[in-house]
Design an enzyme around this catalytic site. Structure first.
Site, PDB file in Angstrom:
ATOM      1  N   TYR A  51      32.706  24.758  55.189  1.00  0.00           N
ATOM      2  CA  TYR A  51      31.683  23.936  55.836  1.00  0.00           C
ATOM      3  C   TYR A  51      31.489  24.419  57.266  1.00  0.00           C
ATOM      4  CZ  TYR A  51      29.417  20.184  53.408  1.00  0.00           C
ATOM      5  OH  TYR A  51      28.565  19.476  52.628  1.00  0.00           O
ATOM      6  N   GLU A  53      28.734  23.250  59.534  1.00  0.00           N
ATOM      7  CA  GLU A  53      27.595  22.564  60.166  1.00  0.00           C
ATOM      8  C   GLU A  53      27.557  22.921  61.648  1.00  0.00           C
ATOM      9  OE1 GLU A  53      28.958  18.761  58.920  1.00  0.00           O
ATOM     10  OE2 GLU A  53      27.289  18.483  57.541  1.00  0.00           O
ATOM     11  N   ASP A 197       3.802  33.432  57.455  1.00  0.00           N
ATOM     12  CA  ASP A 197       4.799  33.385  56.382  1.00  0.00           C
ATOM     13  C   ASP A 197       4.797  34.740  55.683  1.00  0.00           C
ATOM     14  OD1 ASP A 197       6.187  33.085  54.038  1.00  0.00           O
ATOM     15  OD2 ASP A 197       5.280  31.163  53.493  1.00  0.00           O
ATOM     16  N   THR A 223      11.317  35.054  53.271  1.00  0.00           N
ATOM     17  CA  THR A 223      12.397  34.923  52.298  1.00  0.00           C
ATOM     18  C   THR A 223      13.191  36.214  52.393  1.00  0.00           C
ATOM     19  OG1 THR A 223      11.127  35.914  50.499  1.00  0.00           O
ATOM     20  CG2 THR A 223      11.065  33.508  50.675  1.00  0.00           C
ATOM     21  N   LYS A 226      12.838  38.826  48.271  1.00  0.00           N
ATOM     22  CA  LYS A 226      11.689  39.501  47.662  1.00  0.00           C
ATOM     23  C   LYS A 226      11.732  40.979  48.076  1.00  0.00           C
ATOM     24  CE  LYS A 226       9.366  35.073  47.292  1.00  0.00           C
ATOM     25  NZ  LYS A 226       8.257  34.200  47.694  1.00  0.00           N
ATOM     26  N   ARG A 232      18.962  35.150  47.487  1.00  0.00           N
ATOM     27  CA  ARG A 232      17.887  34.165  47.389  1.00  0.00           C
ATOM     28  C   ARG A 232      17.979  33.198  48.563  1.00  0.00           C
ATOM     29  NH1 ARG A 232      14.402  33.011  43.848  1.00  0.00           N
ATOM     30  NH2 ARG A 232      15.130  34.915  42.861  1.00  0.00           N
TER      31      ARG A 232
HETATM   32  C1  LIG Z   1       8.107  32.882  47.773  1.00  0.00           C
HETATM   33  C2  LIG Z   1       7.369  32.264  48.895  1.00  0.00           C
HETATM   34  C3  LIG Z   1       7.918  31.233  49.688  1.00  0.00           C
HETATM   35  C4  LIG Z   1       9.220  30.544  49.464  1.00  0.00           C
HETATM   36  O1  LIG Z   1       9.821  30.546  48.323  1.00  0.00           O
HETATM   37  P1  LIG Z   1      11.178  29.826  47.961  1.00  0.00           P
HETATM   38  O2  LIG Z   1      11.140  29.852  46.486  1.00  0.00           O
HETATM   39  O3  LIG Z   1      11.165  28.450  48.523  1.00  0.00           O
HETATM   40  O4  LIG Z   1      12.293  30.635  48.570  1.00  0.00           O
HETATM   41  C5  LIG Z   1       7.200  30.799  50.785  1.00  0.00           C
HETATM   42  N1  LIG Z   1       6.025  31.329  51.089  1.00  0.00           N
HETATM   43  C6  LIG Z   1       5.470  32.301  50.360  1.00  0.00           C
HETATM   44  C7  LIG Z   1       4.161  32.849  50.794  1.00  0.00           C
HETATM   45  C8  LIG Z   1       6.105  32.788  49.235  1.00  0.00           C
HETATM   46  O5  LIG Z   1       5.529  33.732  48.501  1.00  0.00           O
END
Ligand SMILES: *Cc1c(COP(=O)(O)O)cnc(C)c1O
Length: 415
Positions: A51, A53, A197, A223, A226, A232
């Site tokens: 943990y 935090e 994002d 993320t 990807k 993940r």
């Molecule tokens: C994949 C994605 C996310 C977030 O995905 P999680 O499954 O929550 O990790 C956020 N924004 C975009 C544009 C994405 O393609």
């Protein structure tokens, strides 16, 4: 994995079957990748027991000396890789990373301008069943009918008309370069924050194959699983002056204890991303997507927006008289895994769709190049042209196994 095998044969068997599935299928899901073995090892480590935090050197509990090491490494590497002023590596996912920005900067009911889901936006940008759509007033922009690219004039018009507090840029199904400078300029005209994002394109941004939003956006979320090829998870990058607001929103605002084993794995992935070979990999990802697009186009498929600049493409199936749902189903039976996807101005519902989204991060991770992309386009066309022909599907599935056998996913494990 002998101890798992003995103590829980059911879970063990499912994992073995998943290994076999990943090995013997062509994965073209654009949001997926294969995390390298060192990432998996860090992720499967004892750091899950701790943990922590709080933040490095400012924890609630004692005994954090080693988890502090990995979190600081992850932060420092992310800052270096993206040239970010401040990074929070604790968000459990991309959605949580976005949530941290929304909740730290906005009040419920505030207006947000974001990309329409039907044109490539993400659930966490304003879907009515997502927190973003429930708590905030979301206005959406799309792509232009003419070229299926972001219509910056429409974005500006909507921004001027609605005066949103935040403008969100980034997508899950947009195959073109995004002009972050234009978004900055529009935001400045109406006094809005910019949240970029880069969940999908983080790997490309990291190596300079897609322009970085860092100089132009107050907040950048990503993320790590990807194109970045990590575990993940998610992260938030921001200007220094928002560091405190973001950190206290992630914890204790929306999360409890961080997943320290995942943060360790993020540190490992970020180190890999700083190596020159990572750029070579990303270049091949883009080259493969372009080759897949041109090979399908040569076989009579319309590629949305006419092609791709990144790791993914959208295929319009209407000329082939098949829905995305039926095409994805047939391809799956032929060991080719894709997802159905709305195309811009899709006449069909999200359950059916007129399109497929194809991405090349996974196939590139296992070493496939342009020749294999041409071969895969041929296999896809064969299946879609004979989606109800079981013989064709079966023969394609066998051909996929032959092809994937030549490109092991985890060479170290002989898998
Ligand atoms: C994949 C994605 C996310 C977030 O995905 P999680 O499954 O929550 O990790 C956020 N924004 C975009 C544009 C994405 O393609």
């Amino acid at each position: 994995m002998d101890s798992l095998k003995n103590s829980d044969p059911q879970v063990y068997k499912a994992i073995i079957n998943e290994i076999k599935r990943e090995k013997s299928t062509i994965n073209l899901i654009a949001s997926e990748n294969f995390a390298p073995l060192p990432v998996l090892q860090a992720q499967g480590s004892v750091m899950t027991n701790k943990y922590a935090e709080g933040y490095p050197a400012l924890r609630w509990y004692d005994g954090c000396e080693y988890v502090d090491v990995v979190e600081q490494l992850a932060i420092d590497r992310a800052k270096k890789l993206f040239r970010a002023e401040h990074v929070n590596v604790q968000p459990h996912s991309g959605t949580q990373a976005n949530m941290a920005v929304y909740f730290s900067m906005l009040k419920p009911g505030d207006k947000v301008l974001a990309m329409d889901l039907a044109c490539g936006g993400h659930l966490s940008h304003g879907h009515r069943h997502n927190f973003s759509g429930k708590y905030f007033k979301v206005i959406s922009y799309g792509v232009s009918k003419r070229d299926e690219k972001i219509d910056y004039n429409e974005v500006e018009d909507l921004a001027k008309r609605h005066k949103p507090k935040m403008i969100l840029v980034g997508a899950s199904a947009y195959p073109r370069i995004i002009d972050f400078i234009k978004f900055r300029k529009i935001a400045d005209k109406v006094g809005a924050f910019v949240l970029a994002d880069i969940a999908h394109i983080a790997g490309l941004v990291a190596v300079g194959l897609h322009p970085s939003p860092i100089p132009y956006a107050e907040f950048v979320t990503a993320t790590t699983h990807k194109t970045l090829r990590g575990p993940r998870s998610g992260m938030v990058m921001c200007r220094k002056k928002f560091a405190q607001a973001i950190d206290s929103e992630v914890f204790p605002g929306i999360q409890g204890g961080p997943l320290m084993h995942i943060i360790a794995a993020k540190a490992v992935a970020l180190k890999t991303a700083l190596r020159p070979q990572f750029k070579t990999y990303q270049k091949q990802v883009v080259a493969n997507a372009k080759k897949l697009a041109s090979s399908l186009s040569a076989r009579g498929y319309r590629i949305v927006s006419g092609g791709t600049d990144n790791h993914m493409l959208l295929v319009d199936l209407r000329s082939k008289k098949i829905t995305g749902k039926d095409a994805a189903f047939a391809l799956h039976n032929a060991n080719i895994v894709v997802n159905k996807n709305l195309i811009p101005f899709d006449p069909l519902s999200p359950m059916l769709t007129s399109g497929l989204r194809l991405g090349t991060p996974s196939v590139t991770s296992r070493g496939m190049r342009e020749n294999e992309m041409a071969q895969i386009a041929c296999l896809i066309d064969g299946v879609i042209s004979a989606a109800k022909n079981e013989k064709v599907i079966k023969m394609t599935a066998q051909e996929v196994v032959r092809l994937t056998n030549k490109f092991p996913v985890y060479k170290e494990l002989k898998l």
